[in-house]
Design a protein around this motif. Structure first.
Motif, PDB file in Angstrom:
ATOM      1  N   UNK A  65      98.543   7.827  36.699  1.00  0.00           N
ATOM      2  CA  UNK A  65      97.905   7.319  37.908  1.00  0.00           C
ATOM      3  C   UNK A  65      98.850   7.476  39.093  1.00  0.00           C
ATOM      4  N   UNK A  66      98.286   7.711  40.255  1.00  0.00           N
ATOM      5  CA  UNK A  66      99.077   7.929  41.461  1.00  0.00           C
ATOM      6  C   UNK A  66      98.548   7.075  42.601  1.00  0.00           C
TER       7      UNK A  66
ATOM      8  N   UNK B  67     110.299  11.527  46.059  1.00  0.00           N
ATOM      9  CA  UNK B  67     109.233  12.461  45.659  1.00  0.00           C
ATOM     10  C   UNK B  67     107.907  12.085  46.295  1.00  0.00           C
ATOM     11  N   UNK B  68     107.023  13.047  46.509  1.00  0.00           N
ATOM     12  CA  UNK B  68     105.701  12.741  47.083  1.00  0.00           C
ATOM     13  C   UNK B  68     104.851  11.938  46.114  1.00  0.00           C
ATOM     14  N   UNK B  69     103.795  11.342  46.638  1.00  0.00           N
ATOM     15  CA  UNK B  69     102.961  10.440  45.832  1.00  0.00           C
ATOM     16  C   UNK B  69     102.285  11.153  44.678  1.00  0.00           C
ATOM     17  N   UNK B  70     102.070  12.469  44.788  1.00  0.00           N
ATOM     18  CA  UNK B  70     101.361  13.171  43.720  1.00  0.00           C
ATOM     19  C   UNK B  70     102.168  13.273  42.428  1.00  0.00           C
TER      20      UNK B  70
ATOM     21  N   UNK C 263      95.511   4.981  41.164  1.00  0.00           N
ATOM     22  CA  UNK C 263      94.526   5.407  40.173  1.00  0.00           C
ATOM     23  C   UNK C 263      94.215   6.874  40.319  1.00  0.00           C
ATOM     24  N   UNK C 264      92.924   7.192  40.316  1.00  0.00           N
ATOM     25  CA  UNK C 264      92.473   8.580  40.331  1.00  0.00           C
ATOM     26  C   UNK C 264      91.396   8.776  41.394  1.00  0.00           C
ATOM     27  N   UNK C 265      91.033  10.030  41.588  1.00  0.00           N
ATOM     28  CA  UNK C 265      89.955  10.405  42.498  1.00  0.00           C
ATOM     29  C   UNK C 265      88.792  10.958  41.679  1.00  0.00           C
ATOM     30  N   UNK C 266      87.593  10.531  42.015  1.00  0.00           N
ATOM     31  CA  UNK C 266      86.396  11.063  41.368  1.00  0.00           C
ATOM     32  C   UNK C 266      85.575  11.807  42.418  1.00  0.00           C
ATOM     33  N   UNK C 267      85.396  13.102  42.230  1.00  0.00           N
ATOM     34  CA  UNK C 267      84.610  13.938  43.141  1.00  0.00           C
ATOM     35  C   UNK C 267      83.238  14.175  42.507  1.00  0.00           C
ATOM     36  N   UNK C 268      82.189  13.745  43.201  1.00  0.00           N
ATOM     37  CA  UNK C 268      80.832  13.798  42.658  1.00  0.00           C
ATOM     38  C   UNK C 268      80.007  14.780  43.471  1.00  0.00           C
ATOM     39  N   UNK C 269      79.348  15.705  42.778  1.00  0.00           N
ATOM     40  CA  UNK C 269      78.465  16.688  43.413  1.00  0.00           C
ATOM     41  C   UNK C 269      77.048  16.447  42.924  1.00  0.00           C
TER      42      UNK C 269
ATOM     43  N   UNK D 164      87.559  14.662  38.048  1.00  0.00           N
ATOM     44  CA  UNK D 164      88.533  13.577  38.099  1.00  0.00           C
ATOM     45  C   UNK D 164      89.903  14.176  38.363  1.00  0.00           C
ATOM     46  N   UNK D 165      90.593  13.674  39.381  1.00  0.00           N
ATOM     47  CA  UNK D 165      91.869  14.265  39.783  1.00  0.00           C
ATOM     48  C   UNK D 165      92.828  13.170  40.212  1.00  0.00           C
ATOM     49  N   UNK D 166      94.098  13.534  40.322  1.00  0.00           N
ATOM     50  CA  UNK D 166      95.107  12.633  40.847  1.00  0.00           C
ATOM     51  C   UNK D 166      95.194  12.827  42.354  1.00  0.00           C
TER      52      UNK D 166
END
Length: 391
Positions: A118-119, A104-107, A130-136, A152-154
């Motif tokens: 967590x991925x 399976x893919x990492x996601x 862990x996770x991704x944090x997208x900051x604007x 916050x996303x995987x």
């Protein structure tokens, strides 16, 4: 997988220790009695994998017999990890699952039994689980810049976070006129969607042109080896006639084999030159190693948008405007190092996001506390925002 077996043993030892009688021996205690920290090249990896797989199978069989109504939570996680990571061959031996086996893919692949959401993620040379944090944040030279959104996303493409970011900013009436993003967030479909749905001009470099070409005996590749070595024909060397629905190759051959791909695809048009056309071409070696050449490109409207964006990137005014995005790296350092954003106090995506939001609020309070009192009238929101890369 070793940590997954250890997690099950910990849970069962706490809730139903009698299940482990006559199962956990001195060898089990040596293998799972402490957290496992393997080096990059552990000795006898195949034998270790087979031993852990056999232990997991025996443990799960006991748990199924002891809890017919439903196994403990960690046992369910272990079963999922077994299916995702290993296969059983014809002799009943465990071996690691490869991409050819349908890994399976990492996601969706579980990396830790203690943090199942967590991925594994990779950005450049940086890898983590862990996770991704997208900051604007805003980026006005005359005002204090504040963070307006945290997502916050995987593990996923950065561009997939933009629709949600724009939707939240629109709901809060903080949507910018121009949004500066790095190359991970840009795609021709994303530029079009931002302008069409939110009237936001997405400013960022599009990835370089790629020209997938293949034949049934070979897997698709992003560009031909000749094109990568600057000694062949890329997509930009072909003349696309959208009105005539045909493409002309550099040698003058015309292909009318035009196929519109499904709407969900970012590149929606596929064109293939016949093997008869490519077979007699004197420059076929510069174009394709296979019997024919295929091209994939956006539809007319998206193609024009793509061409305009790549032309704008050569303009000095565009580069000067995009230079404001460099400040986003300072914000990432502020989140990661100044407020320990790389470490989460909680488990799970939802609780991790709860930590990210107060962290962004704390940064805004710190920045606004340095602002001089302003006795002037109300000023409207700034019109420019920039997108920080994920962490």
């Amino acid at each position: 997988m070793t940590e997954a077996v250890r997690a099950v043993l910990e849970e069962v030892a706490r809730d139903a220790p009698e299940v482990l009688d006559e199962l956990v021996t001195a060898e089990w205690a040596q293998r799972y009695g402490r957290p496992v920290r393997l080096c990059s090249q552990p000795g006898h990896p195949a034998a270790r994998q087979e031993q852990v797989g056999n232990d997991a199978r025996e443990l799960l069989q006991r748990l199924d017999a002891r809890f017919p109504g439903g196994a403990p939570a960690q046992a369910k996680v272990l079963r999922t990890i077994l299916v995702q990571h290993v296969l059983v061959d014809a002799k009943g031996r465990f071996r690691p699952r490869t991409m050819r086996d349908g890994r399976p893919p990492s996601r969706i692949q579980i990396e830790s039994p203690y943090e199942t959401e967590a991925r594994w993620t990779r950005r450049g040379d940086t890898r983590w689980t862990g996770y991704l944090a997208h900051v604007t944040e805003t980026c006005d030279d005359k005002r204090i810049n504040v963070i307006t959104d945290v997502a916050t996303a995987v593990s996923s493409a950065d561009s997939q976070a933009l629709p949600g970011i724009h939707a939240r900013l629109r709901r809060l009436r903080l949507l910018p006129d121009r949004h500066l993003v790095d190359g991970g967030y840009t795609s021709v479909a994303g530029l079009d969607a931002a302008a069409r749905l939110h009237r936001v001009t997405l400013i960022g470099p599009l990835p370089p042109s790629t020209t997938p070409q293949h034949h049934p005996a070979a897997p698709p590749r992003s560009t031909t080896p000749q094109h990568r070595a600057n000694d062949g024909f890329g997509r930009e060397n072909f003349i696309i006639g959208f009105d005539q629905r045909e493409v002309t190759c550099p040698n003058g051959q015309v292909s009318a084999n035009w196929q519109d791909l499904p709407v969900a695809e970012p590149t929606k048009v596929a064109v293939r030159f016949d093997a008869r056309q490519c077979g007699r071409c004197p420059e076929r070696a510069k174009c394709t190693p296979g019997p024919f050449r295929s091209l994939y490109f956006p539809t007319h409207r998206l193609h024009e948008l793509q061409t305009k964006n790549r032309a704008d990137q050569q303009d000095a005014d565009w580069r000067r405007l995009y230079g404001r995005h460099s400040g986003a790296e300072g914000t990432i350092e502020e989140v990661a190092d100044g407020h320990r954003g790389h470490r989460c106090r909680y488990r799970g995506l939802a609780k991790t996001h709860v930590q990210h939001v107060p962290t962004a609020l704390a940064i805004n309070v710190e920045r606004l506390s340095l602002q001089e009192p302003d006795d002037g009238s109300y000023r409207p929101r700034p019109q420019d925002s920039r997108q920080s890369p994920p962490q």
